[in-house]
Design a protein around this motif. Structure first.
Motif, mmCIF file in Angstrom:
data_model
loop_
_atom_site.group_PDB
_atom_site.id
_atom_site.type_symbol
_atom_site.label_atom_id
_atom_site.label_comp_id
_atom_site.label_asym_id
_atom_site.label_seq_id
_atom_site.Cartn_x
_atom_site.Cartn_y
_atom_site.Cartn_z
ATOM 1 N N HIS A 212 -62.448 29.197 1.922
ATOM 2 C CA HIS A 212 -61.101 29.316 1.375
ATOM 3 C C HIS A 212 -60.622 30.764 1.446
ATOM 4 O O HIS A 212 -59.465 31.035 1.784
ATOM 5 N N ARG A 215 -59.706 31.467 5.117
ATOM 6 C CA ARG A 215 -58.530 30.791 5.654
ATOM 7 C C ARG A 215 -57.260 31.119 4.885
ATOM 8 O O ARG A 215 -56.151 30.899 5.384
ATOM 9 N N HIS A 217 -54.417 30.476 2.054
ATOM 10 C CA HIS A 217 -53.834 29.364 1.308
ATOM 11 C C HIS A 217 -53.097 28.390 2.231
ATOM 12 O O HIS A 217 -52.054 27.844 1.877
ATOM 13 N N ASP A 218 -53.629 28.176 3.444
ATOM 14 C CA ASP A 218 -53.019 27.205 4.346
ATOM 15 C C ASP A 218 -53.040 25.822 3.716
ATOM 16 O O ASP A 218 -54.008 25.428 3.056
ATOM 17 N N GLN A 219 -51.986 25.062 3.949
ATOM 18 C CA GLN A 219 -51.930 23.703 3.419
ATOM 19 C C GLN A 219 -52.638 22.738 4.359
ATOM 20 O O GLN A 219 -52.788 22.990 5.557
ATOM 21 N N VAL A 220 -53.082 21.617 3.803
ATOM 22 C CA VAL A 220 -53.722 20.581 4.617
ATOM 23 C C VAL A 220 -52.659 19.952 5.516
ATOM 24 O O VAL A 220 -51.580 19.564 5.048
ATOM 25 N N PRO A 221 -52.916 19.852 6.839
ATOM 26 C CA PRO A 221 -51.897 19.312 7.748
ATOM 27 C C PRO A 221 -51.764 17.792 7.621
ATOM 28 O O PRO A 221 -52.688 17.100 7.199
ATOM 29 N N TYR A 222 -50.590 17.295 8.002
ATOM 30 C CA TYR A 222 -50.323 15.854 8.058
ATOM 31 C C TYR A 222 -50.023 15.487 9.511
ATOM 32 O O TYR A 222 -49.419 16.262 10.261
ATOM 33 N N GLU A 239 -56.651 22.461 12.952
ATOM 34 C CA GLU A 239 -57.160 22.989 11.678
ATOM 35 C C GLU A 239 -58.591 22.542 11.407
ATOM 36 O O GLU A 239 -59.378 23.286 10.821
ATOM 37 N N THR A 243 -61.734 24.978 10.934
ATOM 38 C CA THR A 243 -62.598 24.908 9.748
ATOM 39 C C THR A 243 -64.054 24.788 10.150
ATOM 40 O O THR A 243 -64.950 25.419 9.556
#
Length: 376
Positions: A212, A215, A217-222, A239, A243
């Motif tokens: 964390h 990386r 504070h990137d958001q989880v992709p959709y 992503e 990771t």
């Protein structure tokens, strides 16, 4: 069941009660979630989620006065006030518990994972928390007043055992049990991790924290669904690949080992009683201040030639060179030492490094001042 090490006065029961009152204060206004210390109030029918003034307050000067008030309010029915992780509110009580458990850890080994502490005040009630935690933790219960009886859930787990004031009750992991509290009982319970799966989870948490931090504070992709072309192969998710690459990087680098060593040094210095109380407020030392050793300093070497990790009361920092070792050796000699005397051990021009080290140690309670009244 054993006589408690240090005798029945090893812990200050009055101080323990006052810490419980402090922890309970914000819970009088309603339930708090994900907060430490955590406060639970139980009656025979179960837990009261919003106990309000059933919790102790400023009107309850002593545990006996609080018990008398509840007797009148609950008509003598059983109840239990349990405060989880109360020691972080009071360093003096935390230090008493640390001094109590250190001889035990030195004999059997220091816990690798944090120990959960709980203060319990109640009477006439059976708490089945030991059934819920089985087989994850072993339990140590110091009875400060009253009595506590461990009731096994299965006959093969041994007989019912009662500990009274000044005695220690030990219940191994893997043996589900309930605790029955006698009249006017105050007890300290320590839950010692015993399931290897907890160790795996702890290392996973460390790695997740490092990922964390790497990386941000990137958001989880959709991804769109259904995919634009049903015949096409599954879409790539960059992503996930990043990771995975990050995971290989942090677990394969020396940094993970360093983080785990720092955590271990902190844990040993805290006798696994985490979270530890916050450091005291910084002060400016002057040449005439007299110092004496405070809490023990735990030292762990870094890689060869890279210096040392120093840990005091659950807090850690790194040092290089041999000057700090000389200062620590001087502090350990009999009697108090002035800041000026300790600075004399350094080469000219390095006195400021000695003062900075001493101020750091004082904030972490590794040294105490003699005669000053403005330090906590």
């Amino acid at each position: 069941m054993l006589s408690a090490p240090g005798g029945p006065q090893a812990l200050d029961a009055g101080r323990a009660y006052r810490v419980m009152v402090e922890a309970a204060h914000p819970f009088r206004a309603g339930t708090r979630f994900r907060a430490l210390p955590d406060v639970r109030f139980l009656v025979e029918g179960g837990r009261i989620r919003t106990p309000g003034d059933l919790l102790p307050g400023p009107e309850d000067g002593t545990a006996e006065q609080y018990a008398d008030r509840l007797d009148a309010r609950l008509r003598g029915n059983g109840r239990l006030l349990a405060v989880e992780q109360p020691l972080l509110l009071d360093h003096a009580l935390w230090a008493q518990v640390r001094d109590l458990v250190v001889p035990l850890w030195e004999r059997i080994g220091h816990p690798v994972l944090p120990v959960v502490t709980e203060l319990a005040l109640g009477e006439g009630i059976t708490d089945g928390d030991g059934l819920r935690r089985e087989p994850v933790h072993a339990a140590l219960v110091w009875v400060l007043s009253g009595s506590v009886t461990a009731v096994p859930a299965r006959e093969q787990d041994g007989p019912t055992t009662t500990a009274r004031a000044g005695e220690l009750l030990h219940w191994p992991a893997g043996r589900p049990h309930a605790l029955r509290y006698g009249p006017r009982t105050l007890a300290l319970r320590l839950l010692v991790p015993a399931d290897a799966r907890l160790l795996t989870e702890a290392v996973k948490d460390v790695v997740a924290g490092m990922l964390h931090e790497r990386r941000g504070h990137d958001q989880v992709p959709y991804l769109s669904y259904p995919p634009p072309d049903a015949e096409a192969r599954a879409p790539e998710v960059p992503e996930l690949g990043e990771t995975g690459a990050g995971l290989r990087e942090v677990t394969g680098a020396d940094r993970l080992g360093l983080v785990l060593r720092v955590l271990w040094a902190r844990r040993v210095s805290a006798a696994a009683l985490e979270p530890a109380p916050a450091p005291r407020r910084p002060i400016r030392l002057v040449p005439g201040d007299r110092l004496r050793p405070g809490s023990p300093v735990v030292r762990m070497p870094l890689d060869e030639g890279q210096g040392w990790i120093w840990a005091v009361d659950g807090h850690a920092f790194s040092l290089r060179g041999t000057l700090s070792e000389r200062i620590l050796d001087l502090l350990r000699k009999h009697g108090a030492h002035t800041v000026a005397d300790l600075c004399a051990a350094a080469a000219p021009g390095r006195e400021h490094q000695v003062v900075a080290l001493l101020e750091k140690l004082h904030a972490l309670r590794g040294v105490d001042t003699v005669g000053r009244t403005d330090t906590a």
